[in-house]
Design a protein around this motif. Structure first.
Motif, PDB file in Angstrom:
ATOM      1  N   VAL A  50      17.978 -26.045 -22.369  1.00  0.00           N
ATOM      2  CA  VAL A  50      16.989 -26.005 -21.299  1.00  0.00           C
ATOM      3  C   VAL A  50      16.005 -27.175 -21.431  1.00  0.00           C
ATOM      4  O   VAL A  50      15.602 -27.546 -22.527  1.00  0.00           O
ATOM      5  CB  VAL A  50      16.259 -24.642 -21.292  1.00  0.00           C
ATOM      6  N   ALA A  58      12.373 -28.295 -24.394  1.00  0.00           N
ATOM      7  CA  ALA A  58      12.685 -26.867 -24.313  1.00  0.00           C
ATOM      8  C   ALA A  58      11.457 -26.022 -24.627  1.00  0.00           C
ATOM      9  O   ALA A  58      11.199 -25.006 -23.974  1.00  0.00           O
ATOM     10  CB  ALA A  58      13.824 -26.535 -25.266  1.00  0.00           C
ATOM     11  N   ALA A  59      10.695 -26.435 -25.639  1.00  0.00           N
ATOM     12  CA  ALA A  59       9.506 -25.670 -26.031  1.00  0.00           C
ATOM     13  C   ALA A  59       8.517 -25.573 -24.878  1.00  0.00           C
ATOM     14  O   ALA A  59       7.880 -24.530 -24.666  1.00  0.00           O
ATOM     15  CB  ALA A  59       8.847 -26.305 -27.247  1.00  0.00           C
ATOM     16  N   LEU A  62       9.999 -22.995 -22.447  1.00  0.00           N
ATOM     17  CA  LEU A  62       9.997 -21.647 -23.010  1.00  0.00           C
ATOM     18  C   LEU A  62       8.594 -21.071 -23.139  1.00  0.00           C
ATOM     19  O   LEU A  62       8.430 -19.855 -23.219  1.00  0.00           O
ATOM     20  CB  LEU A  62      10.693 -21.652 -24.371  1.00  0.00           C
ATOM     21  N   SER A  63       7.591 -21.931 -23.155  1.00  0.00           N
ATOM     22  CA  SER A  63       6.214 -21.437 -23.240  1.00  0.00           C
ATOM     23  C   SER A  63       5.827 -20.635 -21.997  1.00  0.00           C
ATOM     24  O   SER A  63       4.847 -19.886 -22.018  1.00  0.00           O
ATOM     25  CB  SER A  63       5.238 -22.608 -23.434  1.00  0.00           C
ATOM     26  N   TRP A  64       6.585 -20.796 -20.917  1.00  0.00           N
ATOM     27  CA  TRP A  64       6.327 -20.056 -19.677  1.00  0.00           C
ATOM     28  C   TRP A  64       7.024 -18.697 -19.658  1.00  0.00           C
ATOM     29  O   TRP A  64       6.768 -17.875 -18.777  1.00  0.00           O
ATOM     30  CB  TRP A  64       6.809 -20.859 -18.471  1.00  0.00           C
ATOM     31  N   VAL A  65       7.916 -18.457 -20.614  1.00  0.00           N
ATOM     32  CA  VAL A  65       8.705 -17.221 -20.602  1.00  0.00           C
ATOM     33  C   VAL A  65       7.905 -16.103 -21.251  1.00  0.00           C
ATOM     34  O   VAL A  65       7.356 -16.262 -22.350  1.00  0.00           O
ATOM     35  CB  VAL A  65      10.044 -17.422 -21.341  1.00  0.00           C
ATOM     36  N   ARG A  70      11.371 -12.673 -18.507  1.00  0.00           N
ATOM     37  CA  ARG A  70      12.419 -12.985 -19.495  1.00  0.00           C
ATOM     38  C   ARG A  70      13.820 -12.730 -18.953  1.00  0.00           C
ATOM     39  O   ARG A  70      14.733 -13.534 -19.135  1.00  0.00           O
ATOM     40  CB  ARG A  70      12.193 -12.167 -20.771  1.00  0.00           C
ATOM     41  N   PHE A  73      14.720 -15.281 -16.242  1.00  0.00           N
ATOM     42  CA  PHE A  73      14.925 -16.597 -16.849  1.00  0.00           C
ATOM     43  C   PHE A  73      16.282 -16.676 -17.541  1.00  0.00           C
ATOM     44  O   PHE A  73      17.032 -17.639 -17.361  1.00  0.00           O
ATOM     45  CB  PHE A  73      13.803 -16.891 -17.844  1.00  0.00           C
ATOM     46  N   ASP A  74      16.615 -15.658 -18.327  1.00  0.00           N
ATOM     47  CA  ASP A  74      17.896 -15.656 -19.031  1.00  0.00           C
ATOM     48  C   ASP A  74      19.057 -15.721 -18.044  1.00  0.00           C
ATOM     49  O   ASP A  74      20.003 -16.494 -18.220  1.00  0.00           O
ATOM     50  CB  ASP A  74      18.006 -14.395 -19.891  1.00  0.00           C
ATOM     51  N   CYS A  77      19.210 -19.180 -16.362  1.00  0.00           N
ATOM     52  CA  CYS A  77      19.739 -20.201 -17.275  1.00  0.00           C
ATOM     53  C   CYS A  77      21.262 -20.213 -17.247  1.00  0.00           C
ATOM     54  O   CYS A  77      21.895 -21.282 -17.246  1.00  0.00           O
ATOM     55  CB  CYS A  77      19.259 -19.943 -18.706  1.00  0.00           C
ATOM     56  N   LEU A 103      19.416 -14.721 -24.547  1.00  0.00           N
ATOM     57  CA  LEU A 103      18.352 -13.927 -25.162  1.00  0.00           C
ATOM     58  C   LEU A 103      18.779 -12.462 -25.189  1.00  0.00           C
ATOM     59  O   LEU A 103      18.763 -11.801 -24.152  1.00  0.00           O
ATOM     60  CB  LEU A 103      17.056 -14.072 -24.352  1.00  0.00           C
TER      61      LEU A 103
END
Length: 259
Positions: A50, A58-59, A62-65, A70, A73-74, A77, A103
């Motif tokens: 991602v 990616a970090a 992912l900080s928005w997840v 969740r 998003f999974d 993706c 995830l």
């Protein structure tokens, strides 16, 4: 700190809604990094990683997840990885797989949450038997039966299962006993300078022996030097991934040209 598996009530419309990017408060895309087959010199697979739409890490994405998004998003993706891989021509590469990180704490019922993946594979004409799902060894095992059920369902559907970052977490060989994946990815910390380190050599050699007996394919990740690669090949580790071969390509398939 553990992550709650069932963070929110199951959303029965989620599998259809996952394609609607407007349901997420942020946008994202994918970069692809090849996993090389050292015997053929061709990519064995591409891992979808991602990224932000402007190249953010990616970090950053992912900080928005959080627990509220969740699941969406999974699912998004998975669809995005298949859509992009198909558009970039991955399906046309000989026997090349698409590896997607998932995830487990976003999967409520494996047989339900896999629907969007299979629908996307059909829609974008990507062979679903060439999709590999990776879960990191660092995922908490408080709900081990849940993860086992996911792996069992994915195998039943003809998908490939993988444990990522093996050797970095706390579960170790116990994960092989419980989940028996098709593929095991050895973490880069066990690979670093392995050509010079007898301890790492012994551990990697033991993992290779166990996986060979169990019929599990090994991938070594994080390879940065020719010496590391050559030593791993001497152990019989055929599939390798790392900056030595290619960095992740933003919405592209590095090393795919001419294959």
């Amino acid at each position: 700190m553990t992550t709650t598996i069932f963070a929110q009530p199951f959303d029965p419309v989620g599998c259809a809604a996952c394609k609607d990017k407007s349901l997420l408060p942020f946008a994202f895309t994918m970069a692809f990094q090849p996993i090389m087959d050292m015997e053929t010199g061709r990519p064995f697979a591409y891992e979808a990683l991602v990224r932000g739409v402007n190249g953010e890490s990616a970090a950053s994405v992912l900080s928005w997840v959080d627990d509220g998004n969740r699941y969406r998003f999974d699912q998004a993706c998975r669809v995005k990885a298949i859509e992009l891989a198909s558009r970039l021509g991955l399906a046309a590469l000989p026997d090349c797989r698409l590896s997607i990180n998932f995830l487990p704490n976003a999967v409520y019922r494996a047989e339900t949450c896999i629907r969007a993946t299979l629908e996307a594979a059909r829609e974008f004409s990507f062979p679903h038997g060439r999709i590999m799902f990776e879960v990191t060894e660092n995922e908490p095992l408080n709900h081990g039966e849940h993860l086992k059920a996911i792996f069992n369902e994915y195998r039943r559907q003809g998908l490939i299962t993988a444990i990522d970052d093996f050797g970095a977490g706390y579960a170790g060989l116990n994960m092989l006993t419980r989940f028996q994946p098709h593929v095991l990815k050895i973490d880069m910390e066990l690979i670093r300078n392995i050509d010079q380190d007898p301890v790492r050599q012994a551990i990697a050699g033991g993992i290779e022996l166990v996986c060979k007996r169990l019929g599990i394919v090994i991938i070594a990740e994080g390879i940065e030097t020719e010496a590391e690669s050559q030593y791993l090949q001497s152990l019989g580790i055929r599939y390798q991934q790392g900056y030595l071969f290619a960095r992740p390509g933003w919405e592209s398939l590095p090393l795919a040209g001419g294959l």
